[in-house]
Design an enzyme around this catalytic site. Structure first.
Site, PDB file in Angstrom:
ATOM      1  N   HIS A 107       0.809  -1.228   0.000  1.00  0.00           N
ATOM      2  CA  HIS A 107       0.000   0.000   0.000  1.00  0.00           C
ATOM      3  C   HIS A 107       0.837   1.270   0.000  1.00  0.00           C
ATOM      4  O   HIS A 107       0.297   2.350   0.215  1.00  0.00           O
ATOM      5  CB  HIS A 107      -0.942  -0.003   1.206  1.00  0.00           C
ATOM      6  CG  HIS A 107      -2.053  -1.008   1.073  1.00  0.00           C
ATOM      7  ND1 HIS A 107      -2.984  -0.965   0.068  1.00  0.00           N
ATOM      8  CD2 HIS A 107      -2.360  -2.099   1.808  1.00  0.00           C
ATOM      9  CE1 HIS A 107      -3.838  -1.973   0.197  1.00  0.00           C
ATOM     10  NE2 HIS A 107      -3.471  -2.683   1.246  1.00  0.00           N
ATOM     11  N   ASP A 127      -9.413  -5.485   5.158  1.00  0.00           N
ATOM     12  CA  ASP A 127      -9.908  -6.214   3.989  1.00  0.00           C
ATOM     13  C   ASP A 127     -10.909  -7.287   4.383  1.00  0.00           C
ATOM     14  O   ASP A 127     -11.870  -7.540   3.650  1.00  0.00           O
ATOM     15  CB  ASP A 127      -8.737  -6.814   3.197  1.00  0.00           C
ATOM     16  CG  ASP A 127      -8.072  -5.764   2.328  1.00  0.00           C
ATOM     17  OD1 ASP A 127      -8.785  -5.050   1.608  1.00  0.00           O
ATOM     18  OD2 ASP A 127      -6.838  -5.645   2.380  1.00  0.00           O
ATOM     19  N   GLU A 158      -7.538 -12.544   4.626  1.00  0.00           N
ATOM     20  CA  GLU A 158      -8.234 -11.259   4.730  1.00  0.00           C
ATOM     21  C   GLU A 158      -9.426 -11.172   3.781  1.00  0.00           C
ATOM     22  O   GLU A 158      -9.720 -10.109   3.247  1.00  0.00           O
ATOM     23  CB  GLU A 158      -7.258 -10.086   4.534  1.00  0.00           C
ATOM     24  CG  GLU A 158      -6.324 -10.186   3.348  1.00  0.00           C
ATOM     25  CD  GLU A 158      -5.381  -8.987   3.217  1.00  0.00           C
ATOM     26  OE1 GLU A 158      -5.518  -7.996   3.943  1.00  0.00           O
ATOM     27  OE2 GLU A 158      -4.495  -9.061   2.344  1.00  0.00           O
TER      28      GLU A 158
HETATM   29  C1  3PY Z   1      -5.827  -5.182   6.321  1.00  0.00           C
HETATM   30  O1  3PY Z   1      -6.332  -4.840   7.406  1.00  0.00           O
HETATM   31  O2  3PY Z   1      -6.491  -5.463   5.303  1.00  0.00           O
HETATM   32  C2  3PY Z   1      -4.385  -5.229   6.215  1.00  0.00           C
HETATM   33  O3  3PY Z   1      -3.877  -5.579   5.181  1.00  0.00           O
HETATM   34  C3  3PY Z   1      -3.595  -4.842   7.430  1.00  0.00           C
HETATM   35  O4  3PY Z   1      -2.251  -4.895   7.260  1.00  0.00           O
HETATM   36 MG    MG Z   2      -5.197  -5.895   3.602  1.00  0.00          MG
END
Ligand code: 3PY
Ligand code: MG
Length: 236
Positions: free
Chosen positions: A26, A153, A127
């Site tokens: 990111h 996510d 995630e």
């Molecule tokens: C998320 O919360 O999606 C992440 O990738 C945290 O690092």
């Molecule tokens: Mg993430």
């Protein structure tokens, strides 16, 4: 860390974190700044890790060759994706990593190639609802050391509003589902959390816990000082 700053990385490493993750997913810094941060962290006992932009052998190879002792792979949703991540982090015959990289023998020693397969840490991110549903197949792939929950996510994938401290019952049920999928595999539980919540996560069995982001620390601290100054806050 998303600032892309070797000085920030060096300063944080000197605080004594077990590990720091340089975030290429990111953040928008280039590979030379990633290398500079890896060099800076290597001046301390803190273990330098890189979160690659995607589960892609080319990204993983370049981060390892630059000096990462471990890789965090975002959004691993299937067993095949987990197997690809393992293959990308291991030299043959276990994997497909290519041999090379100017820094490997500097940071890992002259015998780096013979020991890297055993020593490189691989963390896969769970995630999404698909990743949660497939957690058992993903986490039973040999070669994964830890998984790491991305709350943002995962919440988004569940149709929940993003927060760093989700209290949604369905979020906690998803965490429990992944924890039970990991049981018996030897894979460590991990989650992106924060300092205030870390103890709660340790009590729940988590061992690979991220506390925040360099840019957030900077803005939170500067913002508090600015607000205090503007409001004529107490003298120290
Ligand atoms: C998320 O919360 O999606 C992440 O990738 C945290 O690092
Ligand atoms: Mg993430």
């Amino acid at each position: 860390m998303g600032l892309g700053s070797p000085v920030a990385a060096e300063s944080l490493a000197h605080l004594g974190f077990d590990w720091l993750v340089i975030d290429q997913e990111h953040a928008s810094f280039d590979a030379s700044l990633m290398t500079g941060q890896l060099q800076a962290i290597s001046s301390t006992p803190t273990v330098p890790l890189v979160r690659v932009p995607w589960n892609d052998g080319a990204w993983i190879k370049s981060a390892l060759d630059a000096g990462a002792y471990g890789i965090v792979v975002p959004m691993v949703n299937t067993r095949a994706e987990a197997e690809a991540a393992v293959a990308a982090t291991r030299y043959p015959p276990q994997g497909k990593r290519r041999i090379g990289g100017a820094r490997t023998s500097l940071y890992g020693g002259p015998d780096y190639v013979t020991k890297a397969n055993d020593e490189i840490l691989l963390v896969v991110m769970i995630e999404s609802t698909t990743g949660v549903a497939n957690a058992k197949e993903i986490l039973s792939v040999p070669g994964i050391d830890a998984y790491f929950i991305g709350p943002s996510d995962l919440c988004a994938s569940m149709g929940l509003a993003q927060t760093w401290e989700p209290e949604y019952p369905e979020f906690w049920s998803a965490l429990e589902r992944v924890q039970s999928a990991a049981s018996g595999t030897g894979v460590a539980h991990g989650i992106h959390s924060n300092g205030a919540r870390a103890k709660r996560m340790v009590d729940r069995g988590y061992r690979f816990i991220a506390l925040g982001y360099d840019l957030s620390y900077l803005t939170a601290s500067a913002g508090a000082a600015l607000a205090q100054a503007r409001s004529g806050g107490p003298h120290s």
